[in-house]
Write an enzyme that holds these catalytic residues in place. Structure first.
Site, PDB file in Angstrom:
ATOM      1  N   GLU A 198       1.048  -1.301   0.006  1.00 57.32           N
ATOM      2  CA  GLU A 198       0.071  -0.037  -0.034  1.00 57.32           C
ATOM      3  C   GLU A 198       0.875   1.010  -0.104  1.00 57.32           C
ATOM      4  O   GLU A 198       1.815   1.233   0.701  1.00 57.32           O
ATOM      5  CB  GLU A 198      -0.965   0.151   1.330  1.00 57.32           C
ATOM      6  N   ARG A 246       5.364 -13.070   9.774  1.00 60.65           N
ATOM      7  CA  ARG A 246       5.983 -11.851   9.366  1.00 60.65           C
ATOM      8  C   ARG A 246       7.628 -11.766  10.092  1.00 60.65           C
ATOM      9  O   ARG A 246       7.675 -12.506  10.899  1.00 60.65           O
ATOM     10  CB  ARG A 246       5.335 -10.716  10.296  1.00 60.65           C
ATOM     11  N   LYS A 278       3.988   0.639   9.895  1.00 61.89           N
ATOM     12  CA  LYS A 278       4.100   1.914   9.187  1.00 61.89           C
ATOM     13  C   LYS A 278       3.702   3.286   9.781  1.00 61.89           C
ATOM     14  O   LYS A 278       4.085   4.191   9.668  1.00 61.89           O
ATOM     15  CB  LYS A 278       3.342   1.777   7.846  1.00 61.89           C
TER      16      LYS A 278
HETATM   17  P1  ATP Z   1      -0.415  -1.640   6.354  1.00 64.07           P
HETATM   18  O1  ATP Z   1      -0.723  -1.616   8.000  1.00 64.07           O
HETATM   19  O2  ATP Z   1      -0.336  -0.111   6.030  1.00 64.07           O
HETATM   20  O3  ATP Z   1      -1.387  -2.464   5.929  1.00 64.07           O
HETATM   21  P2  ATP Z   1       1.685  -3.389   5.912  1.00 64.07           P
HETATM   22  O4  ATP Z   1       2.785  -3.607   6.683  1.00 64.07           O
HETATM   23  O5  ATP Z   1       0.783  -4.671   5.850  1.00 64.07           O
HETATM   24  O6  ATP Z   1       1.038  -2.044   6.671  1.00 64.07           O
HETATM   25  P3  ATP Z   1       1.528  -3.426   3.047  1.00 64.07           P
HETATM   26  O7  ATP Z   1       1.884  -2.342   2.157  1.00 64.07           O
HETATM   27  O8  ATP Z   1       0.057  -3.549   3.335  1.00 64.07           O
HETATM   28  O9  ATP Z   1       2.051  -2.874   4.599  1.00 64.07           O
HETATM   29  O10 ATP Z   1       2.396  -4.634   3.054  1.00 64.07           O
HETATM   30  C1  ATP Z   1       2.564  -5.151   1.416  1.00 64.07           C
HETATM   31  C2  ATP Z   1       3.178  -6.818   1.749  1.00 64.07           C
HETATM   32  O11 ATP Z   1       4.214  -6.699   2.798  1.00 64.07           O
HETATM   33  C3  ATP Z   1       1.983  -7.489   2.358  1.00 64.07           C
HETATM   34  O12 ATP Z   1       1.707  -8.684   1.530  1.00 64.07           O
HETATM   35  C4  ATP Z   1       2.403  -7.781   3.802  1.00 64.07           C
HETATM   36  O13 ATP Z   1       1.951  -8.954   3.986  1.00 64.07           O
HETATM   37  C5  ATP Z   1       3.836  -7.875   3.528  1.00 64.07           C
HETATM   38  N1  ATP Z   1       4.544  -7.456   5.105  1.00 64.07           N
HETATM   39  C6  ATP Z   1       4.372  -6.247   5.579  1.00 64.07           C
HETATM   40  N2  ATP Z   1       5.105  -6.255   6.801  1.00 64.07           N
HETATM   41  C7  ATP Z   1       5.821  -7.339   6.888  1.00 64.07           C
HETATM   42  C8  ATP Z   1       6.478  -8.100   7.650  1.00 64.07           C
HETATM   43  N3  ATP Z   1       6.900  -7.445   9.076  1.00 64.07           N
HETATM   44  N4  ATP Z   1       7.312  -9.265   7.526  1.00 64.07           N
HETATM   45  C9  ATP Z   1       6.874  -9.750   6.323  1.00 64.07           C
HETATM   46  N5  ATP Z   1       5.969  -9.377   5.383  1.00 64.07           N
HETATM   47  C10 ATP Z   1       5.522  -8.034   5.853  1.00 64.07           C
HETATM   48 MG    MG Z   2      -1.067  -4.226   4.509  1.00 58.90          MG
END
Ligand code: ATP
Ligand code: MG
Length: 572
Positions: A46, A273, A283
């Site tokens: 995102e 994660r 974020k």
């Molecule tokens: P938000 O709260 O804004 O949704 P987010 O960390 O989930 O934050 P995204 O941009 O939606 O951010 O994440 C993109 C991809 O990265 C998703 O598939 C998510 O599962 C993965 N991702 C995010 N944080 C992690 C993490 N700490 N470890 C592994 N994968 C992650």
């Molecule tokens: Mg997300």
């Protein structure tokens, strides 16, 4: 949360064929001829912030599995919330993925491209009695949701006719109603044991212009109504995400079934994660640090962002090696930042040029070295890589050494310089301290030494043994620089889990130390290009900062030399 031990764990993270559990699922699906034998993954950020090291783990999985099995990976910006999103983030995300070494070719997509199809699907579901407009506030809806053990209550508006729902939904999109006044909900089951099935919200009203579609839409789909369908529209076969989406999977499948059939259906798979010690990964919290000026932007070298790590001097290879070592599992863990640092040192040890810089200089005058004379000594660029060659460094009568490398009244095991004692100057001569000069406050201003001309590298006398070897820089040709020394941003091991105190109270006040008037050998100044990696001998690994320029050289310390991870492993 217990610190897991990824090194030991790694043996169990892959099966006898060397595949992790996601790769095994992909291999099985391909072998079974599912989806016509196609493999297509996606990375769906995102654009509401910069990517962090957790995203790097997802990127390595999404792009890595596609590479491994000859598939493709889409980059899809999941841009369904214009309130928080910005093109600045889109650009930064692209740059960071490329820097990590992955490429999506021409497969760059946006969830906003699917707004028309998603809207049409919503209309169809309304007509089929599968969705309704609810006039209640989000608080009222939340109150009616019930709990996992207590069924929810039906909304007053649940039995509106399809005609009325359609009229209201169209007017929502025309902008006739205020934000929050109405939502579109799926009509599923208010008593489902899965809370996500209790008539989830599909659309909400947002009046902020979107960075790509402008003011065309006044309704925006929720994540659950957008993600699976976007996967479907793109032909994604394996939608790999993190464990918090396990509970969303039935809803993902529910909405996808509105579109898919036996011949092709995307499948969601979840892994753990990445969580790192002494770091926050949310974020929202990272944005707060940036907005409140608690760090110097998203690419502050203390941030766990990919851009911050790049600026600090971490290499893509070290990040990928780290991700590889922690592996992919089905259970949440907290990984030690020391393992990441270990991977960084390992790579920098292999690639960085060895040079000399004195951070806290004190002058040494070599009284028996002729005044005005200079010579050059040759220094090995990298003992790990003979092909890296050597460079020359000037030597003269006055030099700098580290203040900490001299003690007037040393303890027994002090092998550095002391009155009457001898040390070797790395790559040059053995010197002996004969005298010191102090200012009125008793601080040492100059150390006087003699040198032994027979002990220069290459001469027979160079074999003579002394206990200590010091780094040094010739005074008249030294170049001044500023260095920034970084420490962990947080003082506690798991700041994200802390509930008592605000995470900002847990910041390490000493996470940045700026040191001025550092003395560099001229070679460093001549080669201080962005992206270069140096090992300042005995001090650490350094890289020029983006703001560094001739006349105002600035170096970031990527990491100190001492490896706490190796030590921890040896103790076990
Ligand atoms: P938000 O709260 O804004 O949704 P987010 O960390 O989930 O934050 P995204 O941009 O939606 O951010 O994440 C993109 C991809 O990265 C998703 O598939 C998510 O599962 C993965 N991702 C995010 N944080 C992690 C993490 N700490 N470890 C592994 N994968 C992650
Ligand atoms: Mg997300």
């Amino acid at each position: 949360m217990a610190d897991n031990t990824p090194v030991k764990e790694s043996e169990e993270l892959v099966n006898s064929k060397g595949l992790n559990f996601v790769e095994q699922i992909v291999a099985d699906d391909l072998a079974a001829g599912k989806n016509g034998g196609r493999l297509n993954t996606r990375f769906p950020p995102e654009p509401n912030g910069y990517l962090h090291i957790g995203h790097a783990k997802a990127i390595c999985m999404d792009f890595g599995v596609a590479e491994k099995f000859g598939g493709t990976c889409n980059l899809r910006f999941d841009d369904t919330n214009p309130v928080k999103e910005d093109v600045e983030y889109v650009d930064a995300i692209r740059e960071d993925i490329h820097w990590l070494g992955f490429d999506w070719g021409d497969r760059e997509y946006y969830a906003s491209d699917y707004f028309p199809q998603l809207y049409d699907l919503a209309v169809r579901m309304i007509k089929e009695g599968k969705a309704y407009v609810d006039d209640q506030t989000s608080e009222e809806i939340a109150r009616q949701k019930g709990t996992p053990t207590r069924p929810g209550e039906a909304s007053l508006y649940r039995d509106r006719t399809p005609e009325e729902n359609l009229d209201l939904f169209e007017r929502m999109n025309k902008g006739e109603f205020d934000e929050g006044a109405r939502v579109l909900r799926a009509k599923i089951d208010m008593s489902s044991p899965n809370m996500h099935f209790r008539d989830p919200i599909m659309y909400r009203i947002i009046k902020t212009p979107h960075h790509r579609t402008g003011t065309k839409w006044n309704v925006y789909p929720m994540y659950d109504f957008a993600h699976g369908q976007s996967d479907y529209f793109e032909g994604v076969t394996h939608s790999i995400c993190t464990l918090e989406f396990v509970v969303h999977r039935p809803l993902y499948e529910y909405f996808v079934k509105e579109l898919a059939d036996e011949s092709y259906c995307p499948r969601q798979i979840e892994f753990n994660r990445l969580n790192l010690t002494y770091t926050v990964m949310s974020k929202r919290k990272l944005l707060q640090l940036v907005k409140e000026g608690l760090v110097d932007g998203w690419d502050d070298p203390r941030m766990p962002t990919i851009s911050g790590m790049r600026r600090r001097g971490f290499t893509p290879r070290s990040i990928r090696n780290f991700v590889d070592r922690i592996g992919y599992t089905k259970f949440e863990a907290l990984n030690s930042v020391a393992l990441l640092e270990h991977a960084v040192r390992e790579d920098l040890n292999a690639i960085s040029t060895r040079v000399m810089a004195v951070l806290n200089p004190v002058k040494v005058v070599i009284t028996n070295y002729p005044e005005g004379q200079t010579e050059t000594v040759e220094l090995e660029n990298n003992p790990e890589d003979p092909a890296a060659g050597t460079h020359s460094m000037p030597f003269s009568r006055e030099i700098y050494i580290e203040r900490e490398d001299f003690m007037e009244n040393p303890p027994k095991k002090f092998f550095r310089l002391a009155p009457g004692g001898e040390v070797r100057l790395k790559g040059a001569y053995i010197i002996k301290c004969t005298d010191v000069e102090k200012d009125a406050d008793g601080n040492i201003t100059t150390i006087y030494c003699t040198y032994d001309p027979e002990t220069r590298s290459g001469l027979p006398g160079s074999m003579r043994k002394v206990k200590g070897t010091l780094h040094w820089v010739a005074a008249d040709t030294a170049v001044n620089a500023t260095v920034r020394l970084y420490d962990r941003l947080f003082n506690v091991e798991n700041p994200g889990a802390e509930t008592e105190r605000d995470f900002r109270e847990l910041l390490n006040p000493d996470s940045l130390k700026v040191v001025e008037n550092v003395k560099l050998e001229p070679y460093i100044a001549e080669n201080a290009r962005p992206g270069e990696h140096f090992q300042f001998q005995r001090v650490g690994y350094f890289t020029p900062d983006y703001d560094s320029k001739p006349g105002n050289l600035i170096f970031n310390r990527t990491i100190a030399l001492k490896d706490s991870w190796e030590k921890e492993q040896k103790k076990q």
